[in-house]
Every structure is written in C-alpha cells, then in structure tokens.
Motif scaffolding. Structure first.
Motif, PDB file in Angstrom:
ATOM      1  N   LYS A  95       0.828  -1.208   0.000  1.00 38.46           N
ATOM      2  CA  LYS A  95       0.000   0.000   0.000  1.00 38.46           C
ATOM      3  C   LYS A  95       0.863   1.259   0.000  1.00 38.46           C
ATOM      4  O   LYS A  95       0.476   2.279  -0.576  1.00 38.46           O
TER       5      LYS A  95
ATOM      6  N   VAL B 202       1.645   2.207  -3.537  1.00 39.80           N
ATOM      7  CA  VAL B 202       0.449   2.718  -4.216  1.00 39.80           C
ATOM      8  C   VAL B 202       0.138   4.133  -3.747  1.00 39.80           C
ATOM      9  O   VAL B 202      -0.127   5.031  -4.550  1.00 39.80           O
ATOM     10  N   ASP B 203       0.187   4.355  -2.437  1.00 43.68           N
ATOM     11  CA  ASP B 203      -0.125   5.677  -1.897  1.00 43.68           C
ATOM     12  C   ASP B 203       0.859   6.731  -2.388  1.00 43.68           C
ATOM     13  O   ASP B 203       0.494   7.885  -2.603  1.00 43.68           O
TER      14      ASP B 203
ATOM     15  N   LYS C 296      -5.909   3.578  -5.601  1.00 40.51           N
ATOM     16  CA  LYS C 296      -5.719   2.127  -5.527  1.00 40.51           C
ATOM     17  C   LYS C 296      -6.350   1.387  -6.699  1.00 40.51           C
ATOM     18  O   LYS C 296      -6.022   0.221  -6.948  1.00 40.51           O
TER      19      LYS C 296
ATOM     20  N   GLU D 153      -7.761  -6.451  -0.110  1.00 33.63           N
ATOM     21  CA  GLU D 153      -6.718  -5.648   0.516  1.00 33.63           C
ATOM     22  C   GLU D 153      -6.539  -6.081   1.961  1.00 33.63           C
ATOM     23  O   GLU D 153      -7.488  -6.470   2.642  1.00 33.63           O
TER      24      GLU D 153
ATOM     25  N   TYR E 245      -2.389  -4.393  -1.345  1.00 34.72           N
ATOM     26  CA  TYR E 245      -3.547  -4.512  -2.224  1.00 34.72           C
ATOM     27  C   TYR E 245      -3.326  -5.729  -3.118  1.00 34.72           C
ATOM     28  O   TYR E 245      -2.202  -5.981  -3.568  1.00 34.72           O
TER      29      TYR E 245
END
Length: 207
Positions: free
Chosen positions: A85, A88-89, A95, A118, A123
């Motif tokens: 994550k 991705v963030d 997401k 998730e 994820y």
C-alpha cells in the motif's frame, strides 16, 4: 514449478516459492495431455533485455514456460498479484489505477485488471491474459498537487471612506451638540467646495 502427467481439462495453479515475487498465484487450464510442464517466474527491478521501459512501474515479471505453448492452454490465464500500500499511496493516482501490462508487439499492452482484496499492508489484484510473456506492474501516476491561488484583496474604497469620515465626523458632532443647523450646513458646503476646487499642487511660474 513443475507438473507431471497433466491431463486435458486439468486446472493448474502456480504458486511462487519466494516472497520476493509479487505474484500470488497463476491459474490456467491445460488443453492437452502433457507429460511434463514447467513454469518459472523471474522478477526484474529494472527492465530486462531490450524491451521498452514502462513509466511508473513497480517491477517487471518474466514468465518462462517450458514444454508447452499457447496452443496447450484452454481459455484465459488468471494472474493474481499483490503490492504494498505504501508504494500505491506514494506513486499511484489511487488504488484502482494499478494495472498489469503485457509486452507484446514491441509495446506494452494494458490488461484488464481489478482490485479484489486488501490487507493491512497490501492490495491484491487480478488480471487475465492469453499466454505468458514479459509483464510489468504499473500505475497511473499521481497528479501533481496544484496550490490554489490566493484571492487578491478587493479594493472596496475603505481608504477614501476613512478620509471622508475624518472630515465629516467633527462637523456632524458639532451640529448634533449645538444644533447649529445653518452654521453646520454652511460648513458642509464649505468643505465640499474646498474638496472640489482645491488644487493640492502649487503652480510654479516659468522664468
């Protein structure tokens, strides 16, 4: 991973033997009877060989099938993969903008990819493809934050209003206190005429 004595219609599931591989599993169906099938997945942090680099990629995956070809697979191949994550963030638009890309025809082709699960840290996504090749996990880039322009202070003429009040207020107080209506009216007229006709710049005679 190796399979032996595979029968037509048999569903095969590949699971990596290393936590460094972001692939959770690969599921496909054998179309033919095959005595031996081998599938290996190699992770590349940078683009391998002479393939084109893909912008904003997480990493590259090289699928190496042995002793079978695309004609030995019935239907689509499902690939599940998971990424942190935190990546991705930091790098993705959101997401739901993470995709699996397949390298085919000297270009990267986006595969149909969906978020399916998730956890606290990762994820998980699922994509479908027809056969094995080079793949890349990548995302739509996060848009740059645009700072809003601060609105300019509106000029509401407060400066002129303050100046005018400084002139009028003493006169109004004088009128209210002594009720000198005529005198007050005359003073107001005098101030107005003074403001209208008075020229603050001194006239300089030419020599």
């Amino acid at each position: 991973m190796t399979w032996t004595a595979v029968r037509a219609g048999q569903v095969l599931t590949f699971k990596p033997n290393s936590i460094s591989i972001p692939v959770d599993d690969v599921v496909f169906t054998s179309k033919n009877d095959i005595s031996l099938m081998v599938l290996e997945v190699i992770v590349h942090e940078i683009k391998p060989g002479s393939i084109t680099e893909l912008e904003n990629s997480f990493n590259y995956l090289e699928f190496q099938p042995e002793n079978f070809t695309q004609s030995d697979i019935e239907g689509d191949v499902e690939i599940k993969f998971s990424i942190e994550k935190s990546w991705v963030d930091e790098n993705a638009k959101d997401k739901n903008s993470v995709y699996l890309y397949k390298y085919f025809g000297d270009t990267w082709n986006r595969l149909e990819t969906g978020l399916i699960n998730e956890s606290e840290e990762k994820y998980t996504y699922k994509a479908t493809t027809a056969f094995f090749s080079y793949y890349a996990i990548a995302a739509d880039e996060k848009p740059e934050e645009q700072a809003e322009d601060e609105p300019e202070a509106a000029d509401n003429g407060e400066g002129e209003e303050i100046t005018f009040n400084k002139i009028i207020e003493p006169i109004v107080e004088k009128i209210s206190e002594f009720r000198w209506w005529i005198v007050g009216a005359g003073m107001i007229v005098f101030v107005i005429l003074l403001l209208v006709f008075h020229n603050p710049h001194k006239h300089v005679d030419k020599k």
